[in-house]
Enzyme design. Structure first.
Site, mmCIF file in Angstrom:
data_model
loop_
_atom_site.group_PDB
_atom_site.id
_atom_site.type_symbol
_atom_site.label_atom_id
_atom_site.label_comp_id
_atom_site.label_asym_id
_atom_site.label_seq_id
_atom_site.Cartn_x
_atom_site.Cartn_y
_atom_site.Cartn_z
ATOM 1 N N CYS A 1 128.422 -14.483 56.066
ATOM 2 C CA CYS A 1 129.625 -13.688 55.822
ATOM 3 C C CYS A 1 129.337 -12.191 55.822
ATOM 4 C CB CYS A 1 130.295 -14.106 54.517
ATOM 5 S SG CYS A 1 129.217 -14.056 53.060
ATOM 6 N N HIS B 1 129.854 -13.924 48.316
ATOM 7 C CA HIS B 1 130.759 -13.962 49.460
ATOM 8 C C HIS B 1 131.099 -12.523 49.812
ATOM 9 C CE1 HIS B 1 133.380 -15.650 52.385
ATOM 10 N NE2 HIS B 1 134.503 -15.250 51.807
ATOM 11 N N ASP C 1 139.257 -12.203 55.542
ATOM 12 C CA ASP C 1 138.222 -13.175 55.170
ATOM 13 C C ASP C 1 138.186 -14.246 56.254
ATOM 14 O OD1 ASP C 1 136.535 -15.073 54.098
ATOM 15 O OD2 ASP C 1 137.646 -15.339 52.225
#
Length: 204
Positions: A24, A77, A93
């Site tokens: 990520c 994250h 996201d």
């Protein structure tokens, strides 16, 4: 693509974004790079947001990898925050099932919820780093994604490792929620909600 009601047409479309599962931080770096290369005048409106805590155990809801309606427990994250004076704040996201982008209030309410009903070990903190600074400083040799035998735990992205002028690996400085370490500003979830979202969400 999905688009939230009342949301401006984004120039970042999910299907056009370079994505590698479980990387990520690099996905967001690549989003920042895309903005710098295609819409440089907007780069200052964007920030990388690292979500973690001292225990590296954070629940996030509405993730594509979730089973059912429950959260996924990540060690960290990373999302992309867009602050627009005209249109409001939005979150990008690539791992969520929510619209891309989502209004920041929606993302906080649906994906982060609040910390008041969560055990203290799982409460989230967020490090917000301006996109330009993130592009200049972030580096990862992907060593955190290798096991004890040096095999990949997840397939790496197809492009070379990201390096800065100063480092080949400083991911831990971004994941750390110690405000004395690394770049940007560290917020509690309540403080992040006050700063970037609807203040009524911070106490609910």
């Amino acid at each position: 693509m999905e688009q939230a009601a009342g949301e401006p047409s984004p120039f970042l479309v999910r299907s056009d974004c370079l994505y590698t599962s479980c990387y990520c931080e690099e996905n967001v770096w690549k989003l920042c790079e895309y903005i710098r290369d295609h819409r440089p005048c907007l780069l200052e409106q964007f920030s990388a947001v690292f979500i973690s805590n001292e225990n590296k155990m954070i629940p996030i809801w509405k993730q594509k990898s979730a089973k059912g309606d429950g959260p996924v427990i990540w060690d960290y994250h990373v999302i992309l925050l867009h602050e627009s004076a005209r249109d409001g704040n939005f979150v990008y996201d690539l791992d969520t099932i929510l619209p891309f982008p989502s209004p920041c209030n929606t993302y906080i309410r649906e994906a982060l919820k609040c910390d008041s009903n969560i055990h203290c070990d799982f409460r989230r903190k967020l490090r917000v780093v301006g996109a330009h600074e993130f592009l200049q400083t972030f580096a990862s040799d992907r060593s955190h994604m290798r096991d004890s035998s040096s095999n990949w735990t997840k397939p790496p992205p197809p492009y070379p490792c990201i390096q800065s002028a100063e480092s080949t690996m400083n991911l831990d400085d971004f994941i750390s929620m110690n405000p004395e370490v690394g770049w940007g500003t560290v917020y509690s979830l309540a403080a992040f909600t006050e700063r970037f979202g609807d203040t009524t969400l911070a106490s609910h």
